[in-house]
Design an enzyme around this catalytic site. Structure first.
Site, mmCIF file in Angstrom:
data_model
loop_
_atom_site.group_PDB
_atom_site.id
_atom_site.type_symbol
_atom_site.label_atom_id
_atom_site.label_comp_id
_atom_site.label_asym_id
_atom_site.label_seq_id
_atom_site.Cartn_x
_atom_site.Cartn_y
_atom_site.Cartn_z
ATOM 1 N N GLU A 1 0.825 -1.206 0.000
ATOM 2 C CA GLU A 1 0.000 0.000 0.000
ATOM 3 C C GLU A 1 0.862 1.261 0.000
ATOM 4 O OE1 GLU A 1 -2.747 -0.289 3.235
ATOM 5 O OE2 GLU A 1 -3.995 -1.784 2.240
ATOM 6 N N HIS B 1 -10.333 1.176 0.247
ATOM 7 C CA HIS B 1 -10.721 0.197 1.262
ATOM 8 C C HIS B 1 -12.237 0.003 1.310
ATOM 9 C CE1 HIS B 1 -6.628 1.101 2.603
ATOM 10 N NE2 HIS B 1 -6.672 0.034 3.359
#
Length: 330
Positions: free
Chosen positions: A168, A202
């Site tokens: 990420e 997310h």
């Protein structure tokens, strides 16, 4: 500071140069590329039978975790290669490989800056660290190296503390932020845009949560996802701030892993020893000392104040991608 460092800063820092060069891309183009990176990160999950969750296959299933780690590794490589090509092959003054590696936080690694960034972040978690290490006797498990064993034995632990933070941060900081810097975007936009997309990436957890928890009311599931969007966006802004202040990818990877390990700090309720919770659950005598709770909340406040006071000092670095003066325009 070397002349090459000065030229790097004058070429890429947003709005700092008094004679700005023609940027290799616009802020809009950079933003669209970052949005595309966000999609490239998680959309492939749903193209693969092994990575795609179902009502009977959780995202925490080891086979799903392994497939997703492989997928995001490829995605990160593609996005980093794209950023490298954009910065070295376009514009009136293409960047050299050394400059791009600096902008991407890869070289120099700035390990000392990474240690200071983790120390700074640990101040925010002074209360939770006290609760885990002292109140819950977590220091004993570290002496026995239990967390390291879990890291190698549990795929969820490996995903949460190693694979997830590294991939990420590579995508949302190392591959994304240099595009905003190259576009000479305003500092505020640089720090806030990528984190917002990081938070949105997310939101697909909402779909997966609904698959595996259909009995949960949709309003509760939406609230859960909105809460996750909020704190992931806030963390993304903090990670971006650390990235441009230290110019170090290892720094934000380490901070991300640390924050994942700590979770959200307790903001209310009583702090007790583990066996005292068990006694309370079965109606036993509450022998918990109020001093545990007092110590926790005092350290929580002290840590937050210390974090604020040291925010600039502990992130000061010669590898910074944006100069301190640029933050005055935020």
């Amino acid at each position: 500071m070397s002349k090459s460092d000065d030229s790097l800063r004058s070429l890429f820092k947003a709005g700092i140069s008094s004679h700005p060069t023609n940027p290799p891309l616009t802020t809009t183009t950079a933003s669209l590329l970052i949005a595309l990176y966000a999609l490239v990160y998680f959309v492939p999950f749903y193209f693969s039978r092994t990575a795609r969750p179902s009502p009977t296959l959780s995202r925490d299933t080891p086979s799903v975790i392994r497939a997703r780690i492989g997928s995001v590794t490829v995605s990160c490589a593609v996005c980093c290669a794209t950023t490298y090509l954009v910065l070295t092959q376009t514009g009136s003054a293409p960047a050299s490989t050394s400059k791009v590696l600096h902008l991407m936080g890869i070289w120099p690694p700035a390990l000392a800056d990474s240690a200071r960034a983790v120390l700074l972040t640990a101040l925010l978690f002074l209360g939770p660290l006290y609760s885990y290490l002292i109140v819950d006797d977590g220091w004993r498990s570290w002496l026995a190296l239990e967390p390291l064993r879990e890291l190698w034995e549990e795929w969820t632990v490996w995903r949460n503390y190693v694979a997830g933070p590294i991939t990420e941060e590579i995508l949302y900081r190392s591959a994304s932020i240099p595009l905003m810097l190259a576009a000479q975007a305003p500092v505020k936009e640089t720090i806030l845009l990528s984190p917002f997309l990081f938070g949105l990436s997310h939101f697909h957890h909402f779909y997966e949560f609904r698959l595996t928890h259909p009995q949960v009311p949709i309003a509760a599931a939406v609230a859960r996802s909105l809460f996750q969007l909020t704190y992931t966006t806030l963390f993304g802004a903090y990670a971006t701030f650390l990235f441009v202040r230290t110019g170090s990818l290892p720094a934000v990877c380490a901070v991300h892993a640390f924050c994942n390990a700590m979770g959200l700090p307790r903001l209310w309720g009583r702090v007790r020893r583990p066996w005292e919770w068990e006694e309370s659950a079965v109606g036993g005598q509450r022998s918990s000392s109020v001093l545990w709770s007092v110590g926790y909340y005092v350290l929580l406040v002290v840590g937050a104040v210390s974090w604020y006071r040291n925010l600039w000092a502990l992130t000061q670095s010669g590898n910074a991608l944006i100069s301190p003066e640029a933050f005055l325009s935020m």
